[in-house]
Write a protein that holds these residues in place. Structure first.
Motif, PDB file in Angstrom:
ATOM      1  N   ILE A 168       0.844  -1.189   0.000  1.00  0.00           N
ATOM      2  CA  ILE A 168       0.000   0.000   0.000  1.00  0.00           C
ATOM      3  C   ILE A 168       0.882   1.241   0.000  1.00  0.00           C
ATOM      4  CG2 ILE A 168      -1.758   1.283   1.281  1.00  0.00           C
ATOM      5  CD1 ILE A 168      -2.687  -1.413   2.436  1.00  0.00           C
ATOM      6  N   ASP A 225       0.776   4.863   0.393  1.00  0.00           N
ATOM      7  CA  ASP A 225      -0.099   5.923   0.860  1.00  0.00           C
ATOM      8  C   ASP A 225       0.648   6.735   1.906  1.00  0.00           C
ATOM      9  OD1 ASP A 225      -3.101   6.901   1.155  1.00  0.00           O
ATOM     10  OD2 ASP A 225      -2.262   6.734   3.179  1.00  0.00           O
ATOM     11  N   ASP A 257      -8.807   2.573  -2.086  1.00  0.00           N
ATOM     12  CA  ASP A 257      -9.745   2.553  -0.974  1.00  0.00           C
ATOM     13  C   ASP A 257     -10.863   1.570  -1.273  1.00  0.00           C
ATOM     14  OD1 ASP A 257      -8.192   4.537   0.054  1.00  0.00           O
ATOM     15  OD2 ASP A 257      -9.539   6.175  -0.515  1.00  0.00           O
ATOM     16  N   LYS A 291      -8.113   0.267   3.161  1.00  0.00           N
ATOM     17  CA  LYS A 291      -7.284   0.198   1.969  1.00  0.00           C
ATOM     18  C   LYS A 291      -6.942  -1.249   1.649  1.00  0.00           C
ATOM     19  CE  LYS A 291      -5.403   4.820   2.610  1.00  0.00           C
ATOM     20  NZ  LYS A 291      -6.145   5.346   1.453  1.00  0.00           N
TER      21      LYS A 291
END
Length: 960
Positions: free
Chosen positions: A41, A43, A508, A518
């Motif tokens: 992920i 982010d 998301d 997520k």
């Protein structure tokens, strides 16, 4: 930004740990993509559950090292592994990293989150592939990460992060040398960045070159008398246990020399230059030199080969790296990368090659046989039989290797956004190959040596002067024609390829009160191939000291699917600024070992801004690599020394196995293994090493590991100048590996067969470890087989502490400038090894031997001061005292351990302006010597203990 720069100039100890604050800082800097090592992920607000240590490229430069592994090995989380500077006899040139001491093939090495080319069949990555010019930082996960990255990530991941795209030029050059002026190192690099197509495209090109002078043991006093080899230039007669000279003849001969007492008829007898003989054990009638490479040590004639030891191998490396991005639209980007590295490392086995493996033999018709030796030969029960000899080829040039590596990687990919809110995708394919050409210069041809020994004229008809191995003067004087006749350049090629396709989609999934859930999904396919092609001389085992080098090849492929989810549970509550839980799962389907699953669960709790508490569990896997599966027989040298100071051959009458409480039982076991009754009570092994033989095993199962970690990181959200500059992290780890894939170490096989560690209390000759030993007709230990097997387990646990503090003196009332302090401390609670299933674990924590150092404490600390663009700091490298590994393997006869080891460095830098920076430093400030390692064949470990001494470096950086 200024504060961050000050933090980094403290040196490599000033590492930081990824936290929410760091991720938010990256997001605020305007970066388009945030790569969080340890997670699929990407982010800005996502935080990896495992502790991540970050070493900035600037801090790495300040170590003064010309290679990355030398800098990284100073960190407490790393254990020294293979380096480009050590390794001889065709094994040098690889620079690998080893997390937690669990092995360099149990951690995964990445470049920007993607796999790098393999350097060998053991699955290792040579980190010298990574060009210095494009390196931004090194991020290290010190915990299992197989669920995210796949097989090999059992002890963690080392992710090298490249520079983001920029416009302009960056150059860097560094020169270093030892105080004695005999270890020159130069590294230089240049990177060029530009944009094109109205800034829709960006490109980066870097080139680099590094070179290092070689350094031999004869340049350092420490090595003068170390490694006392029993292979000597004078040569020795090796009596056959089944055809011994008579004791009466030996007694009579040595009495004629004026030697009192008995010289056993089983002992090796050396050749003095005057034609007389001497006993190598006891040095009776020795008339040779005791300096210049020869000595009498513990009453035995030895040739200390420490001065011939290669402390650091010479290195030349050239690299090219380029990458580009091109935005077709705001939602679709094409990217690519190309890397090529050409490196050459020269290694050596020292100034004189030993006979090793199957010895050549001499017929009694050889005209060079000394008269005194003929007298003894005639007293044998079979007087006309051939005899064997042993020695060093001191009259031939040093045997050396050129290790030439040519490695390339090609990568192309596309990334963009999906027609769902916040979802992105990334798809790429890569192909890489590593071509390793090994040229073995001055390799001795056994059949040519045998031809010379067999010739009735001593070989004079084959080459001028023939070959006379009797005595130091004779063996040192070999004509150029005979040198050419006896040697060749043996060559082998090794080719490894890797093809990889991977796709990731993330975004998301849905909203919860505490934030977005997520999800990341991954699919990949990877194929690895290997081929080793020795020339005919290597393949036929006609090269002296090469035990086996057979052609081999193999391949496997794996298809993988993975998913990772991060769920925000609570947020913006008292004592719960954020609380997230996460999980990941990966299914890997191997063509060789079937399907395996890895998974993880984690928790991340931020009670208040700046404080992160984290913990997690990982089930990690490692499938057997190509070498463990497919490698053909390959030989090695297993050094065990001379008893009683070392383990030696336990059947040797000098060994503590024979003289200790179990001596009678060991004697019976040795008889059962084939040592003749006629020699058992006088049996001595003539040398300090024997052959090892390793081969792959296609029936291996994957390893599995359970990893637990819990800890916290803290960056105070405070306005106080005393507190605002603090960063602190404390993490506990526990790693347990089952079904460990490993060879059975040769010394372990000896210890366990002969009950030196209590493993064979019945002294059973059919013990599984005894079955690995092979003796010849004379009872001499010929081969120890070291096969790959799923053995027992590995368990280790400990605590990592990272602390840094900096402050402006003016803000705390102490003048001008800035002070900084940082320390990284690694505490190892245990390091336990289970050799076989159902057997007890043995504790190796706090022990040391070459290539396996497990200190209880290891620390790296820096303290410094800076003002304006200048800074200076002192770095302290500490390693706790350790017992020798023999305290575990042979507890009744342990070798001496190593004391606590402290090194100090002085480093400084000055920034003239935004374009120019100079750095300089002195490493090993006190000129600390190396440390004696009793269980090491070379008497030390140059990857752990500094053998170079006080050194300096000067670097210059320019950017525009």
């Amino acid at each position: 930004m200024k504060q961050r720069r000050w933090r980094l100039v403290a040196g490599l100890a000033a590492t930081t740990v990824v936290s929410t604050a760091l991720a938010q800082e990256q997001a605020a800097s305007g970066l388009e993509e945030v790569v969080v090592t340890g997670s699929l992920i990407s982010d800005p607000n996502h935080v990896a559950p495992s502790p991540i240590v970050i070493a900035d490229a600037e801090a790495l430069k300040e170590t003064g090292a010309v290679t990355l592994e030398a800098a990284l090995n100073q960190l407490p989380q790393f254990s020294p592994s293979g380096t480009a500077g050590n390794g001889g006899q065709g094994t040098g040139g690889h620079a690998t990293v080893n997390l937690r001491g669990l092995g360099s093939n149990r951690n995964l090495v990445l470049l920007d989150g993607r796999r790098l080319p393999l350097a060998d069949i053991s699955g290792n990555v040579d980190i010298n592939l990574i060009p210095d010019a494009i390196l931004s930082s090194v991020q290290t996960i010190t915990g299992g990460a197989s669920a995210v990255y796949g097989s090999d990530a059992m002890s963690g991941v080392v992710n090298f992060i490249t520079l983001p795209h920029f416009e302009g030029i960056r150059t860097d050059v560094q020169y270093g040398n030892s105080e004695r002026g005999d270890y020159e190192q130069i590294t230089s690099s240049a990177a060029f960045g530009t944009s094109f197509a109205d800034s829709r495209g960006q490109a980066l090109l870097s080139i680099g070159y590094s070179t290092r002078e070689g350094l031999n043991g004869d340049k350092r006093d420490f090595f003068d008398l170390v490694t006392p080899s029993s292979f000597i230039g004078q040569g020795t007669f090796v009596p056959s246990a089944t055809n011994l000279p008579s004791q009466a003849a030996v007694n009579s001969l040595f009495a004629s020399y004026g030697v009192s007492g008995t010289v056993g008829n089983t002992l090796n007898l050396g050749f003095n230059d005057d034609g007389t003989l001497f006993s190598q054990t006891g040095a009776r009638n020795y008339r040779g030199p005791t300096d210049g490479g020869y000595a009498i040590i513990a009453g035995n004639v030895r040739m200390p080969v420490g001065p011939q030891t290669v402390i650091q191998n010479p290195l030349d490396r050239t690299s090219i790296y380029t990458k580009f991005d091109y935005d077709f639209t705001d939602n679709l980007t094409l990217y690519g990368q190309f890397m090529h590295v050409d490196s050459e490392v020269t290694t050596s086995s020292g100034g004189s090659l030993t006979q090793f493996g199957t010895l050549t033999s001499i017929p009694i018709t050889n005209p060079f046989i000394p008269a005194d030796l003929r007298t003894l030969l005639a007293s044998r029960s079979e007087p006309n039989a051939r005899f064997t000899w042993n020695g060093r080829y001191v009259g031939l040039p040093a045997k050396s290797w050129d290790e030439h590596y040519d490695t390339s990687q090609y990568l192309i990919g596309m990334k963009g956004t999906l027609p769902f809110e916040s979802w992105t995708w990334d798809l790429y394919g890569s192909y890489d190959d590593t071509n390793h050409l090994q040229s073995n210069y001055n390799a001795v041809l056994k059949n040519q040596v045998q031809n010379l020994l067999n010739a009735p004229d001593g070989g004079n008809s084959l080459c001028a002067g023939g070959f006379n191995p009797f005595g130091l003067t004779n063996s040192s004087n070999i004509s150029p024609q005979c040198r050419a006749y006896m040697t060749t350049t043996a060559k082998s090629t090794e080719v490894l390829t890797q093809t990889n396709f991977q796709g990731v989609a993330q975004g998301d999934l849905f909203s919860m009160p505490a934030g977005e859930v997520k999800l990341a999904l991954l699919a990949s396919h990877r194929k690895n191939t290997y081929r080793y092609s020795p020339d005919s001389q290597l393949a036929s085992q006609n090269i002296e000291a090469v035990i086996a080098s057979l052609p081999s090849q193999g391949k496997y492929d794996v298809t993988e699917y993975a998913a990772q989810i991060d769920v925000p549970i609570l947020a913006d509550l008292p004592l719960i600024d954020r609380l997230n839980v996460g999980a990941a799962f990966r299914r890997s389907d191997y063509s060789t070992s079937g399907s395996v699953d890895s998974y993880e669960g984690d928790l991340k709790w931020t009670p208040t801004p700046g404080l992160l508490i984290r913990g997690g569990y990982q089930r990690a896997v490692r499938a057997p690599n190509i070498g463990e599966l497919f490698a053909a027989d390959s030989g090695s040298q297993i050094a065990f020394g001379t008893p009683p100071a070392s383990i030696g051959d336990p059947c040797d009458v000098r060994s503590t196995a024979r003289t200790g409480a179990g001596g009678a039982n060991v004697r019976s076991l040795c008889l059962a293994q084939g040592i003749p009754t006629s020699v058992i009570d006088n049996y001595t092994f003539p040398t300090t090493a024997t052959a090892g033989l390793t081969r792959g095993n296609r029936d291996l199962d994957p390893e599995t590991a359970d990893t637990y970690n819990v800890g916290f990181s803290w960056q105070p959200n405070s306005q106080s100048p005393w507190v605002s500059g603090i960063t602190l992290s404390v993490d506990y780890y526990d790693i347990s590996i089952k079904d460990v894939i490993s060879i059975v170490p040769g010394l372990t096989a000896l210890s366990k067969c002969y009950n030196l560690d209590g493993s064979n209390p019945g002294y059973d000759p059919n013990n599984s470890f005894c079955a690995l030993l092979t003796r010849d007709a004379n009872g001499l230990l010929q081969v120890i087989r070291t096969p790959y097997l799923n053995l027992g387990g590995l368990e280790t646990s400990g605590i990592d502490v990272q602390f840094a503090w900096s402050a402006d003196l003016s803000e705390i009332g102490f003048g001008t400038g800035r002070v900084f302090f940082s320390t990284g401390v690694g505490y190892s609670k245990n390091f336990s090894i289970q050799t076989l299933p159902e057997t007890p674990f043995q504790e190796y924590g706090g022990t040391n031997t070459i290539g396996a150092s497990y200190p209880e404490y290891k620390a790296l600390t820096s303290v410094g001061y800076g003002i304006g663009g200048a800074s200076v700091s002192v770095r302290w490298r500490y390693q706790h005292a350790m017992d020798d590994v023999t305290s575990v393997t042979t507890p009744a006869n342990p070798g001496i351990g190593v004391p606590a080891y402290n090194l100090y460095d002085l480093v400084g830098s000055y920034e003239f302006n935004d374009q120019w920076q100079i750095r300089l430093g002195i490493t090993n400030l006190t000129d600390k010597d190396s440390v004696f390692v009793s269980s090491s064949q070379t008497s030390t470990d140059t990857s752990v203990f500094d053998a170079v001494g006080r050194s300096y470096y000067l670097g210059l950086r320019f950017s525009m």
